[in-house]
Design a protein around this motif. Structure first.
Motif, PDB file in Angstrom:
ATOM      1  N   GLU A 329       0.973  -1.142  -0.112  1.00  0.00           N
ATOM      2  CA  GLU A 329       0.021  -0.174   0.009  1.00  0.00           C
ATOM      3  C   GLU A 329       0.805   1.493   0.021  1.00  0.00           C
ATOM      4  OE1 GLU A 329      -2.237  -0.645   2.769  1.00  0.00           O
ATOM      5  OE2 GLU A 329      -3.827  -1.824   2.437  1.00  0.00           O
ATOM      6  N   TYR A 330       2.454   1.147   0.828  1.00  0.00           N
ATOM      7  CA  TYR A 330       2.972   2.130   0.849  1.00  0.00           C
ATOM      8  C   TYR A 330       3.303   2.518  -0.670  1.00  0.00           C
ATOM      9  CZ  TYR A 330       6.927   5.353   1.296  1.00  0.00           C
ATOM     10  OH  TYR A 330       7.744   5.881   1.111  1.00  0.00           O
ATOM     11  N   PHE A 331       3.986   1.238  -1.360  1.00  0.00           N
ATOM     12  CA  PHE A 331       4.665   1.572  -2.606  1.00  0.00           C
ATOM     13  C   PHE A 331       3.438   1.674  -3.319  1.00  0.00           C
ATOM     14  CE2 PHE A 331       6.974  -1.798  -1.149  1.00  0.00           C
ATOM     15  CZ  PHE A 331       8.443  -0.485  -0.441  1.00  0.00           C
ATOM     16  N   GLU A 332       2.671   1.855  -3.750  1.00  0.00           N
ATOM     17  CA  GLU A 332       1.247   2.156  -4.552  1.00  0.00           C
ATOM     18  C   GLU A 332       0.461   3.598  -4.045  1.00  0.00           C
ATOM     19  OE1 GLU A 332      -0.381   0.535  -7.140  1.00  0.00           O
ATOM     20  OE2 GLU A 332       1.371  -1.227  -6.826  1.00  0.00           O
ATOM     21  N   SER A 333       1.005   4.237  -2.879  1.00  0.00           N
ATOM     22  CA  SER A 333       0.626   5.741  -2.743  1.00  0.00           C
ATOM     23  C   SER A 333       1.860   6.297  -3.553  1.00  0.00           C
ATOM     24  CB  SER A 333      -0.023   5.978  -1.472  1.00  0.00           C
ATOM     25  OG  SER A 333       1.681   5.355  -0.787  1.00  0.00           O
ATOM     26  N   GLU A 334       3.259   5.832  -3.075  1.00  0.00           N
ATOM     27  CA  GLU A 334       3.858   6.758  -3.536  1.00  0.00           C
ATOM     28  C   GLU A 334       4.421   6.935  -5.495  1.00  0.00           C
ATOM     29  OE1 GLU A 334       6.608   8.318  -1.671  1.00  0.00           O
ATOM     30  OE2 GLU A 334       5.249   8.001  -0.381  1.00  0.00           O
ATOM     31  N   LYS A 335       3.493   5.606  -5.753  1.00  0.00           N
ATOM     32  CA  LYS A 335       3.346   5.818  -7.648  1.00  0.00           C
ATOM     33  C   LYS A 335       2.201   6.124  -7.625  1.00  0.00           C
ATOM     34  CE  LYS A 335       4.275   1.032  -8.460  1.00  0.00           C
ATOM     35  NZ  LYS A 335       3.466  -0.363  -8.998  1.00  0.00           N
TER      36      LYS A 335
END
Length: 856
Positions: A329-335
């Motif tokens: 979820e963190y990586f998706e938010s950064e994307k």
């Protein structure tokens, strides 16, 4: 044998069944040749059994296929007499004992032993510019030989697909006198004006299709006019470069982002957190659903955890209890944040990245500025592999300067790495063309940094590869006659070799190499097992195996009686997992081919068959009065046939359905515009309704679609008006003037609303009016143009759908001589940019100046 390159035998192009991907089969017929007169029986003379259309079970890589009942020897007219049975081995050269088997697989070959030191390597295709691929080039074993091998000789195979044959042979067209007289080893084609491209006089540069030129690269070195063959052991005199670009070090995640184990957050060490993040980022991909991928990842991660345990003392022993969702979820938010950046912010970030990498993009070779291909070192991550690779999911370790050997000129300054560390070694070998080398930890493969595809060294390699294939034309009839005779040889090894050559030539199969236990179970012709080939009397053979990249090759072919007979003999007294050609391997086959023609290998046959087939298919297309899109579709059809021949399959893109739906909507939108123009003519004069040209209504445009389409058009018009209003105000502010009041925007939006109210009233009336009045002649001209657009776009849709599971790029890049395309474009007045991307035009500058009458 005549060396006239214009003359071809009937066998000059391989037979092939137009096979569809994903295991769907069609029947192929290899023509039967009676004696040596070349008379071929037609396909209608054969009858297939009812079970031919049923595909075989695909063998799963790494696992033995379930045993199946073997058919008894077939006693028919095809069975051989006692005299036809070959001897076990050659009297002059006894066959070597087969290697011991382990778990039903052959032991590793000595030829596959990994060299500890990187061998001297000639230029091969570099990996993607974004970083080295998982399956980079393995270094060949260095062997002493009297005559030095040409650079481009073994560079034909860099695709992600395998082999599937065409439906039928195509008769060669007549060739021009100029093409007949041109020797196969001719140096460089003369410059020629083509399409809109104009040759720059006295500039020393090749023909360009665009005037805009990259100033940084300067003039292109016209190596094909100076030393096209690239003979001589030294590849360069001076070489200076900046080394390779290492990825930045790992940055730990924010303190609130932690994976969970058994429902509780875990405080991982940075080393373990980085590896866990690799998996977390892939959580919703097919890889994370793969059992082998998960197993390999967890085993490697546990090793990292052992060396770098969790900081809170948590012991991780069960993969099922791990929860990587917080990381995902963190990586998706950064994307999402990156996507939300303004265009100015994205440009600034790209500029900063480009500035950081700038010095690595080019090198100085013999005083010339040449572009470097894959200068970026691949970052650490999880190995994905190709197909059913047994090591997928394994951890790719971070590459450091201590792992890399540089190759550079003696007098050139040694570059400093962009991360802490010292180079493993620095050498000054001008007989090889790589700039840097290291060994990756997954498969022990050597990775190389080469010059870019458009460089002089790579261009020489490509040109020599295709010239070698063209040279085969002068020898192919003799070679075919030789292996036809050997099909009845009394020596088993010779008979097996001839049968393998028959399949490589007629079906464009790869030669194949032995595989180790830790590699995907893919095979080629020489490594076929008995289970991969099934006989159906009287003369049909079914192939079913996994080729390169685990692409399934399934094909039913009719073969000559002697070939059918040989396969039956080869399979006698063998188990399903035994080698079909147990007296032949790739090395012995290529050694024999080299005796037939210097530099000839099985790969050259594949390139030759692909290019000669492509040339014939293009020559047979009647394009005298064709439109541009019809010409492009004809080109793509020929390209598709070659891709099927070479089994260059791909999975249909995940977005294919959405893409096709967008195309259908665009197609309807064009028809909507034409409908409105027709209705405008009807409103002006009712006589147009009686005209056959305008009588047919747009049958696929219903009222619901029209209403939806007009609503979308209105939204787009609103958006355009708002953007223009904002731009105009920004420009006024920059000029120091007062910006427009919002009332002006409101007036524009109200005008748009009125226009679309008019469109709503016109629905169903078959009458329409334009914003600005136009003459009927002008409207008719607009209708004609839209009709041409509709036809062209319909052809594009068909072409897109037909190629959804065929990889056209692989054959275009690696197997089709680019001079065929360049000459075809000149003959039919097709801009080269419609077929070759800018990258390919740069890759093949030597082919862009070919004469229009050039033939492969």
């Amino acid at each position: 044998m005549s060396s006239d390159s214009a003359m071809f035998s009937d066998d000059d192009r391989p037979l092939a069944a137009k096979a569809t991907p994903n295991g769907k089969n069609h029947t192929t017929s290899i023509p039967k040749v009676n004696g040596t007169n070349g008379h071929i029986k037609k396909e209608e003379d054969y009858e297939m059994s009812e079970g031919d259309d049923q595909p075989l079970a695909t063998r799963k890589p790494g696992k033995a296929s379930p045993p199946r009942k073997r058919k008894k020897a077939i006693n028919s007219d095809a069975s051989s007499s006692d005299d036809d049975v070959p001897l076990a081995s050659s009297p002059a050269k006894p066959a070597k004992p087969a290697p011991k088997k382990q778990n039903g697989k052959s032991g590793p070959s000595k030829e596959r032993a990994v060299n500890k030191k990187p061998p001297k390597k000639k230029a091969k295709q570099e990996s993607d510019a974004s970083g080295l691929s998982d399956e980079d080039v393995k270094p060949p074993v260095v062997k002493k030989r009297k005559a030095r091998k040409l650079k481009g000789e073994n560079n034909a195979e860099e695709s992600s697909d395998d082999d599937r044959p065409l439906t039928k042979k195509m008769e060669p067209k007549g060739r021009t006198k100029a093409a007949q007289e041109e020797p196969s080893g001719s140096e460089g084609p003369k410059a020629k004006k083509r399409g809109k491209a104009k040759k720059e006089e006295d500039s020393g540069t090749p023909v360009k299709t665009k005037k805009k030129k990259d100033e940084e690269e300067g003039e292109v070195f016209r190596w094909w006019e100076q030393d096209p063959n690239g003979d001589g052991s030294a590849k360069w005199t001076t070489l200076e470069h900046s080394g390779v670009f290492f990825p930045p070090p790992y940055e730990p995640l924010p303190s609130h982002v932690k994976m969970k184990y058994n429902g509780k957050s875990v405080d991982l060490s940075p080393e373990a957190e980085e590896v866990a993040g690799f998996y977390g980022a892939m959580l919703e991909t097919p890889h994370a659903q793969d059992a082998v991928f998960n197993k390999n990842f967890f085993e490697d991660w546990k090793k990292v955890l052992k060396d770098h345990p969790s900081q809170d003392g948590t012991k991780i022993t069960s993969f099922e209890l791990c929860d990587f969702r917080p990381m995902f979820e963190y990586f998706e938010s950064e994307k999402a944040k990156k996507k939300a950046l303004t265009s100015e912010e994205k440009k600034a970030a790209k500029k900063a990245k480009d500035d950081m990498e700038l010095k690595y993009t080019h090198c100085s070779l013999d005083g010339r500025k040449e572009k470097v291909g894959n200068f970026r070192v691949e970052p650490p991550g999880l190995f994905r592999g190709r197909g059913e690779h047994p090591k997928k999911g394994a951890l790719k370790l971070r590459v450091r300067p201590e792992d890399i050997t540089l190759n550079i000129g003696k007098d050139a300054p040694i570059p400093v790495p962009n991360v802490p560390g010292k180079w493993k070694a620095v050498q000054h070998d001008n007989t090889v063309t790589w700039l840097a080398n290291w060994t990756e930890n997954i498969n022990g493969n050597h990775k190389y940094v080469f010059l870019a595809a458009g460089s002089s060294l790579k261009g020489q390699s490509d040109m020599q590869k295709f010239e070698k294939a063209r040279e085969l034309k002068k020898h192919v009839d003799r070679i075919r006659l030789s292996y036809q005779n050997d099909l009845k040889s009394k020596v088993m090894a010779d008979r097996q070799r001839a049968t393998a050559m028959y399949f490589i030539d007629k079906l464009a199969l790869r030669a194949g190499n032995e595989k180790g236990e830790d590699e995907a179970d893919t095979v080629g012709c020489c490594s076929l097992r008995c289970e991969h080939v099934t006989l159906e009397a009287p003369d049909s053979i079914t192939f079913d195996f996994l080729g390169k990249d685990s692409i399934r090759y399934y094909n039913q072919v009719r073969v000559e009686p002697q070939v059918f007979k040989n396969i039956r003999i080869f399979k006698e007294n063998k188990n399903d997992d035994d080698s079909l050609f147990d007296r032949v391997n790739t090395s012995s086959l290529n050694k024999h081919l080299n005796n037939e023609m210097k530099g000839l290998t099985a790969k050259v046959f594949r390139t030759f068959n692909a290019s000669i087939t492509f040339q014939h298919l293009l020559d047979e297309e009647p394009l005298a009065n064709a439109t541009l899109q019809e010409k492009l579709n004809a080109y793509n059809r020929a390209n598709r046939e070659v891709a099927i021949l070479c089994n260059h399959q791909r999975a249909a893109p995940k977005t294919h359905d959405q893409s096709m739906e967008r195309m259908r909507n665009k197609y309807r939108a064009l028809k909507y515009e034409r409908m409105k123009l027709r209705h405008t003519l009807f409103a002006i004069d009712t006589k147009f309704k009686k005209s056959k040209k305008y009588a047919d209504d747009e049958s696929d445009l219903d009222d619901d679609w029209i209403a939806t389409h007009e609503d979308q058009l209105k939204e787009k018009e609103f958006e355009k008006a708002e953007k223009k209003f904002t731009r105009d105000n920004e420009k006024l502010v920059e000029e120091g003037k007062q910006p427009h009041d919002k009332s002006i925007l409101k007036e524009r939006l109200d005008a748009i609303k009125e226009d679309f109210k008019r469109l709503t009233k016109e629905r169903g009336t078959k009458k329409a009016a334009l914003k600005r009045e136009k003459s009927t002649e002008k409207i008719e001209e607009m209708v004609d143009k839209l009709t041409d657009k509709v036809k062209a776009f319909k052809l594009q849709m068909i072409d897109r759908d037909e190629t959804k599971e065929i990889a056209l790029g692989t054959s275009k890049i690696n197997y089709l001589d680019p001079r065929i395309t360049a000459a075809w474009c000149q003959i039919h007045d097709v801009p080269i940019e419609k077929i070759f991307s800018k990258t390919l035009v740069t890759k093949f500058p030597w082919a862009m100046e070919v004469e229009p009458d050039w033939k492969f």
